[in-house]
Write a protein that holds these residues in place. Sequence first.
Motif, PDB file in Angstrom:
ATOM      1  N   GLY A 126      -6.399   2.389   1.472  1.00  0.00           N
ATOM      2  CA  GLY A 126      -5.021   1.903   1.608  1.00  0.00           C
ATOM      3  C   GLY A 126      -4.387   2.248   2.948  1.00  0.00           C
ATOM      4  O   GLY A 126      -3.967   1.373   3.698  1.00  0.00           O
ATOM      5  N   ASN A 137       1.113   3.963  -3.115  1.00  0.00           N
ATOM      6  CA  ASN A 137       0.852   5.389  -2.893  1.00  0.00           C
ATOM      7  C   ASN A 137       2.018   6.247  -3.382  1.00  0.00           C
ATOM      8  O   ASN A 137       1.820   7.284  -4.013  1.00  0.00           O
ATOM      9  CB  ASN A 137       0.623   5.670  -1.412  1.00  0.00           C
ATOM     10  N   LYS A 166      -7.677  10.961  -5.095  1.00  0.00           N
ATOM     11  CA  LYS A 166      -7.574  10.444  -6.458  1.00  0.00           C
ATOM     12  C   LYS A 166      -8.935  10.502  -7.141  1.00  0.00           C
ATOM     13  O   LYS A 166      -9.973  10.485  -6.480  1.00  0.00           O
ATOM     14  CB  LYS A 166      -7.026   9.025  -6.426  1.00  0.00           C
ATOM     15  N   ASN A 186       0.819  -1.215   0.000  1.00  0.00           N
ATOM     16  CA  ASN A 186       0.000   0.000   0.000  1.00  0.00           C
ATOM     17  C   ASN A 186       0.852   1.262   0.000  1.00  0.00           C
ATOM     18  O   ASN A 186       0.579   2.219  -0.718  1.00  0.00           O
ATOM     19  CB  ASN A 186      -0.918   0.019   1.223  1.00  0.00           C
TER      20      ASN A 186
HETATM   21 MG   LIG Z   1      -3.395   3.971  -1.592  1.00  0.00          MG
END
Ligand SMILES: [Mg+2]
Length: 630
Positions: free
Chosen positions: A456, A383, A447, A379
Amino acid sequence: MKSLVSVEDTYAVLFERNPHPMIVYAPTGGDILAVNEAAVSTYGYSHEQFLRMNIRDISAPEELPRLEAHISRQRPSYEYSGVWRHVRSNGSIIAVEVNSSELPYSGRPARLISVNDVSRGVLAEEALRQSDANFRTLIRSAPLAIVTLDRNGLVQMWNPAAEHLFGWREAEVLHRPLLIVPENDIDEHHLLLARAAGGDPVVGIERTRRRKDGTGVLVSISVAALRDERGSTTGLIATYMEVGTWRTLEEQFRHAQKMESVGRLAGGVAHDFNNLLTVILGYGHMLRAMDTLDASVSSSVAEIVDAAERAADLTRQLLVFSRKQVLQPEVLTLDSIVRRMGRLLRRLIGEDIELVTVIPQSTHPVRVDPAQIEQVIANLVVNSRDAMPGGGRLTIEISDVELDETCVSRRMDFQPGKYVMLAVTDTGTGMDQAVQERIFEPFFTTKELGKGTGLGLAMVYGIIKQSGGDVWVYSEPGTGTTFKVYLPAVEAPGLSEAGAPELIPISGGSETILLVEDEEKVRMLAAGILKTAGYHVFQARTGDEALLILRQRPDEIHLLLTDAVLPMVSGEQLAKRAVEIRPGIRILFMSGYTDTAVVANGVITEGNVFLQKPFTPEILLRKTREALKR
Ligand SMILES: [Mg+2]
Ligand SMILES: Nc1ncnc2c1ncn2[C@@H]1O[C@H](COP(=O)(O)OP(=O)(O)OP(=O)(O)O)[C@@H](O)[C@H]1O
C-alpha cells in the motif's frame, strides 16, 4: 655675521627645516600660502603646485564636511585638531595628527598647521577593525552554530545559527557560562575547554547538548583557542553541528537507493509478467464468454480469470511502486477527487470511525492522474482504518502550503515552492521509529499473514514521487499517525473536473489494422480478438517487417497497433516512419511498462492513445475504437 641674523630668518629656518610637514593657509578662503620642505616630500606636490592649491585639496573627500565645519568654527589661537585623512599627489591616503595655530602671515591673518604622519598605526588599526567586522559578518551569517567564549569560559558571542539550534537568544546567554551543557557533562566540558585553551583543539566530538526547551540535541562539537599576536590565549571559539541533520540525509539517501534498485527489479519482472498475463486473461475472457461450456468448466474458467486479474493487480502495484506506471495526468484540484470519493470512503472506513474532512472552498490545482490519487487516498484511509480497530477519528485535510528553504532542507530532491498538501490523520495505534523507517518498503507489513501485502504505502510513495511530490509521516505510538502528501501546485487555467472518463462502447469494425508485437502469444491473441470483431489484421513481429507491409499496401491500413518496446526499431521510431509513409494513419501504442520514449518519464504525451498490458479483450476493442475515432 651669524649674530646679525634676524629673528625672522631664524623662524624661517625653523619653518623650512622642520621635520614635520607644515602648511600656512588663509582661514577665509583656504588658499595655501606657504609650505615647508617636509610638506613637499610628504605630500608629493612641488612648492609651486602647493601655492596654487587650497587646504581642501589635501583633504580626503569623505572628510570635507568635517573640514568645512572645522574651518568656519571660531577657534583658539592654538589647538590640537585631531587625526585627519589627507590625500597625497599620487592619490594615496595618509592619516595625520594635526596641530593648528593662528599667526599673521605677510600682515594678514593666517593659520599654520603642523602635521604628524601617524598612518602606520591608524591605518593598521582600521584594517584590523575591518577584518574584525568581516569576521563578525561571517560568523553572524554562517549556517553553523558558532559561539565564542572569553578566557573565563563566559559567552562573548552567540550567532543566529546558535540561537536557532539551541533556542536561546544571544542576549539571554551573553557573559554567562554555557547553558547548553547538561549537568553531568560539566566536568568533561571544563576539561575540553582547558584542552583547547592549551593548544590541543577539540575536533568533532559528538555529545548531547541542551536546548532552551529542555530537549537534547546531538551535536558534533569543535573547539579551538583564540590568541592575540603574542600567542597568549584570549578565549575560545566553539562550533556545533547538529548530527541528526546529516544522519537523516544519509538515511534518506540509502533509502532512495534501496527503493530504486527494488523498483528496477520489479519493473523488469512486470514487463514479462504482463505479457504472460495478457495471454491468460485474454483466452480466459474469451472462454468465459462462450455459452456452450458446461457448468464445472465455466466455474473453473472463472477461477482462472479471477486469479489472473489478481496477479495483474499485483504487477500493476509493483509498477506503480517502481514508478514505471503510465500516468495520465490532468490538471485538477484535490478536493474534487476527495468529494467524488465521498461514498467510497465512508464504505471503506465502516461504522465505528468518525470521518472529518477539512477542505477549503478552493485550493491550487495540481497535475495528477486522478485514478492514481484515488489509489493513494484509499490506501492511506484503509491503513488508518486498520490502525483503529476499536474506532476513532479519521481526518482528511487539504490545504495550500508554501514550503521554504528551511522546510525542505532536510529532504532530498525536493524543491521549495507552492504545494497542495493532503493530510490523512488518525487516532490509531501509531508507529514506533523502527516501523516508520520501513513503511515505504514494498512487502513491509506488520499485519498477519493474508491481511496485508505491504504494498500500500510503497504504491503511495511511487505515485507521489512520480507526480513530483513527497510524502511525510508523523506518528506517535498510542496517539496516532498523520501522513502528509505534498503535490506541486500548478498555475494552469484549464481545469478538468475529475469525473469518470467517457466510456467508448465496445464495438468491432471493418477497418484494417497493422499489429506489431514481438511476443508471438500476445500477437496471436490480439489478432484473434480483432479478427473476431470484424477487423482486417496484418501481423508483424518487428518494425522492419511492419514497414515492409506499410510500403507494399500504403492505402489500405487505418491503424498501427504496436508494442512500444520492440527489438531494433522501437515502437516510437516505427510510428514516425509509418506516418511519413501513410499520413493520417492512426497509432495505438501498447506496453507493459513505461521505459520508452512514447511515454517519456512515464507520462503519456497528450493526444496519444495508450493500451496498458495486460488487457482484456474488451479493453483492447475499446482502445482500438478510440484510436480509430481520433
Ligand atoms: Mg495498507
Ligand atoms: N495509519 C497507520 N497507523 C499505524 N500504522 C500504519 C499506518 N499506516 C501504515 N502503517 C504501518 O505500515 C505498514 C505498511 O503499510 P502498507 O500500507 O504499505 O502495507 P499494509 O497495509 O500492511 O498492506 P497493504 O496495504 O498492502 O494491504 C503497515 O503494516 C503498518 O504497520
